[in-house]
Design an enzyme around this catalytic site. Sequence first.
Site, PDB file in Angstrom:
ATOM      1  N   LYS A   1      71.833  40.627  47.915  1.00 63.17           N
ATOM      2  CA  LYS A   1      70.563  39.936  47.671  1.00 63.17           C
ATOM      3  C   LYS A   1      69.511  40.338  48.698  1.00 63.17           C
ATOM      4  O   LYS A   1      68.369  40.584  48.360  1.00 63.17           O
ATOM      5  CB  LYS A   1      70.800  38.419  47.724  1.00 63.17           C
TER       6      LYS A   1
ATOM      7  N   HIS B   1      56.482  64.581  28.220  1.00 61.14           N
ATOM      8  CA  HIS B   1      56.535  65.591  29.287  1.00 61.14           C
ATOM      9  C   HIS B   1      57.936  65.764  29.832  1.00 61.14           C
ATOM     10  O   HIS B   1      58.123  66.313  30.905  1.00 61.14           O
ATOM     11  CB  HIS B   1      55.554  65.204  30.408  1.00 61.14           C
TER      12      HIS B   1
ATOM     13  N   GLU C   1      60.633  47.343  35.641  1.00 60.93           N
ATOM     14  CA  GLU C   1      61.359  46.136  36.031  1.00 60.93           C
ATOM     15  C   GLU C   1      62.417  45.783  34.973  1.00 60.93           C
ATOM     16  O   GLU C   1      63.547  45.405  35.315  1.00 60.93           O
ATOM     17  CB  GLU C   1      60.363  44.983  36.232  1.00 60.93           C
TER      18      GLU C   1
ATOM     19  N   CYS D   1      75.716  41.236  54.378  1.00 58.86           N
ATOM     20  CA  CYS D   1      76.551  40.337  55.175  1.00 58.86           C
ATOM     21  C   CYS D   1      75.834  39.015  55.460  1.00 58.86           C
ATOM     22  O   CYS D   1      74.620  38.974  55.605  1.00 58.86           O
ATOM     23  CB  CYS D   1      76.872  40.955  56.526  1.00 58.86           C
TER      24      CYS D   1
ATOM     25  N   TRP E   1      79.626  42.999  53.776  1.00 62.92           N
ATOM     26  CA  TRP E   1      79.211  43.994  52.790  1.00 62.92           C
ATOM     27  C   TRP E   1      79.386  45.322  53.514  1.00 62.92           C
ATOM     28  O   TRP E   1      78.614  45.655  54.405  1.00 62.92           O
ATOM     29  CB  TRP E   1      77.755  43.744  52.403  1.00 62.92           C
TER      30      TRP E   1
ATOM     31  N   ASN F   1      76.092  40.926  61.600  1.00 62.09           N
ATOM     32  CA  ASN F   1      75.297  41.542  60.524  1.00 62.09           C
ATOM     33  C   ASN F   1      74.529  42.691  61.132  1.00 62.09           C
ATOM     34  O   ASN F   1      73.968  42.513  62.219  1.00 62.09           O
ATOM     35  CB  ASN F   1      74.207  40.581  60.029  1.00 62.09           C
ATOM     36  N   GLY F   2      74.408  43.799  60.431  1.00 62.04           N
ATOM     37  CA  GLY F   2      73.604  44.902  60.952  1.00 62.04           C
ATOM     38  C   GLY F   2      74.493  46.113  61.219  1.00 62.04           C
ATOM     39  O   GLY F   2      75.646  46.164  60.808  1.00 62.04           O
TER      40      GLY F   2
ATOM     41  N   GLU G   1      71.019  46.681  36.743  1.00 61.23           N
ATOM     42  CA  GLU G   1      71.617  45.876  37.817  1.00 61.23           C
ATOM     43  C   GLU G   1      72.733  44.971  37.326  1.00 61.23           C
ATOM     44  O   GLU G   1      73.789  44.893  37.948  1.00 61.23           O
ATOM     45  CB  GLU G   1      70.561  44.940  38.420  1.00 61.23           C
TER      46      GLU G   1
ATOM     47  N   ARG H   1      74.473  36.530  48.454  1.00 61.19           N
ATOM     48  CA  ARG H   1      73.863  37.694  49.098  1.00 61.19           C
ATOM     49  C   ARG H   1      74.605  38.976  48.768  1.00 61.19           C
ATOM     50  O   ARG H   1      74.098  40.069  49.012  1.00 61.19           O
ATOM     51  CB  ARG H   1      73.863  37.493  50.621  1.00 61.19           C
TER      52      ARG H   1
ATOM     53  N   LYS I   1      66.383  45.505  35.772  1.00 64.37           N
ATOM     54  CA  LYS I   1      67.184  44.295  35.505  1.00 64.37           C
ATOM     55  C   LYS I   1      68.422  44.663  34.703  1.00 64.37           C
ATOM     56  O   LYS I   1      69.523  44.224  35.018  1.00 64.37           O
ATOM     57  CB  LYS I   1      66.388  43.269  34.682  1.00 64.37           C
TER      58      LYS I   1
HETATM   59  C1  F6R Z   1      66.167  43.460  41.976  1.00 61.58           C
HETATM   60  C2  F6R Z   1      66.184  42.998  43.333  1.00 61.58           C
HETATM   61  C3  F6R Z   1      65.855  43.961  44.418  1.00 61.58           C
HETATM   62  C4  F6R Z   1      64.863  43.305  45.388  1.00 61.58           C
HETATM   63  C5  F6R Z   1      64.590  44.243  46.574  1.00 61.58           C
HETATM   64  C6  F6R Z   1      63.579  43.651  47.532  1.00 61.58           C
HETATM   65  O1  F6R Z   1      66.540  42.482  41.071  1.00 61.58           O
HETATM   66  O2  F6R Z   1      66.469  41.861  43.591  1.00 61.58           O
HETATM   67  O3  F6R Z   1      65.345  45.137  43.895  1.00 61.58           O
HETATM   68  O4  F6R Z   1      63.697  43.021  44.696  1.00 61.58           O
HETATM   69  O5  F6R Z   1      65.786  44.485  47.254  1.00 61.58           O
HETATM   70  O6  F6R Z   1      63.987  42.401  47.989  1.00 61.58           O
HETATM   71  P1  F6R Z   1      62.973  41.425  48.671  1.00 61.58           P
HETATM   72  O7  F6R Z   1      62.019  40.984  47.623  1.00 61.58           O
HETATM   73  O8  F6R Z   1      63.797  40.306  49.214  1.00 61.58           O
HETATM   74  O9  F6R Z   1      62.274  42.204  49.742  1.00 61.58           O
END
Ligand code: F6R
Length: 609
Positions: A604, A505, A482, A2, A73, A99-100, A489, A27, A486
């Site tokens: 985000k 394994h 990673e 949010c 959200w 938010n929260g 996601e 976000r 990516k």
């Molecule tokens: C992946 C991604 C998330 C963030 C994670 C931590 O592409 O963006 O996995 O890396 O939510 O976010 P921060 O770095 O803001 O603590």
Amino acid sequence: MCGIIGYIGNRNAAPILLEGLKRLEYRGYDSSGIGLIKRKRLAVYKKEGKIAALERTLPKDISGKPGIAHTRWATHGQVNDINAHPHASFDNRVAVVHNGIIDNYAPIKHKLKQDGISFRSETDSEVIANLIARHYQDDPEVAVQNALRQLEGTYGLIVLFTDNPDLLIGARNGSPLIVGVGEKEMLLASDVSAMLAHTKQVFYIEDRETVVLQKDSYKTVNTENSVVDKTIEKIEWELDEIEKGDYHHFMLKEICEQPETIQRAYGGGGRLLPDFGTSKLGGLNLGKQDFFEIDSVITMGMGTAYYAAMIGSYLLEHMARLPCKAERASELRYRNAIVKKNMLFFAVSQSGETLDTLSAMREIQHRGGRVLGICNVVGSTIARESDGGVYIHAGPEIAVASTKAFTSQVTVFLLLAIMIGRMRDIPASLGKRYINELTTIPGKIAFILERKAEIEQLAEKYSKARSFLFLGRGVSYPVAMEGALKLKEVSYIHAEGFSAGDIKHGPIALVNEETPSLFIAVEGETFDKTLGNMEEIKARNGRIITITNSDNERIRELSDDIFVVPETNELLSPLLTVVPLQLFAYFIASILGKDVDQPRNLAKTVTVE
Ligand code: F6R
């Protein structure tokens, strides 16, 4: 997650709030809404779906002031128009964006219902509006304070009073809230990008503080009702940094920015001391002696930041000869973790607001541990509450999938590992080699980016696969993780990252002609072993795509497709090998027509647990 924004001033709040909502879109959200006061009446517009859907429902001549707005959200209650914010109180005297999560909303709601108050939505947030209205006699500030005393949980909220259009009240507990100070106007938002077009002068609200805004004044108080002095700070980001420019997507823009962002992370040279083969980092709040006394390191983060933390751990162990471990912050927080005097913790977070990481940091600090932050967003909660730290200076990262923050976090870990390593184990000559090598990385990434069409072709070829394995060893293992993250996601294709040594394994059972394996095979300690793992996949008819810095016959024989990155030291290789993986995920998602910058279900900044 949010986002909230509020405006009070002489201008019509509607276009300012709408623009702010669009800046908050990145976000992640599922509905949005605006609340305005016009001629002492409250007007609320809210809509499920994208902000464009909300815009379609707004009157052409919409106006009013002050106003509040929200991107939701969903946590409590379905995604629909009614559950979207703002939430008005039963008597329409109060409207709230929140938010929260309010943990004790159910008993409060029950009590309010017994008192004859009816609710329209299924949300926890509507409780806040009704509770404030219940306490509202004639003083808005007192009403908010009294209501907050009854709330348990997390909030960043903004409250609008229909019969009092000269003020807006904000409060924070666990969710970010920033005040923007303009010329005879004030903004209040969860994110500086929502106000950047109007002011760069900001101050930060801390947990359990309440702020009362009028168009030309502000007052912040704590729970004891004492006034808290605030220092106004200047946001360094420029407006064009939060715009797409000539790119179709923020994700591609941010991938392509990496030559510059990595350079900024090593301070364009300012953080490097080439003559001594080391680096200098201000802001750590540690003296030289402290570094000799450290006997172990824990790095922590979530998602991409956790994978950067894994690489950080690897580098610190290798270069500084310290026992290191990377932890997912969400796990560390709830374990009975060992915290000792000479341990050093690093909290890695692009946003500096991720609640899992923030909470783990607070838990460690509570037990007497020392936590340094590695953050991107200046003034973020982790940056402010940590015991010191390093900013990565990657600039705003708008795409939900993190790319440039990852390489900048790794760069900062390299600087730390070289610096501590030079004090403990590394001779100047080796330190110099690392530093020199680091300064060649931006050029090498630029070279990879020039060849992005090759990755696009690979993406075309493999875009029909329904599942991928990503495999690497040593420092390339977190890169594999990673790369898989990516891809899943942004393309929603199933992808798993494994240590290549681990496949026999168990995971090798997944290998067949339909499931390609993407190997990161970098010359160094485990190169031959990685080639051995490729043989194992080949023997089972698995297709292999290899990202490597070693262009030789054997690797070409084993690979169905290969992308060769420039030569570099193994320890610095994640900075290069991750780039083709980011591009691969980006191109596959684009080819499949996915919403690259705002993938489904993702936010985000994850400010709930
Ligand atoms: C992946 C991604 C998330 C963030 C994670 C931590 O592409 O963006 O996995 O890396 O939510 O976010 P921060 O770095 O803001 O603590």
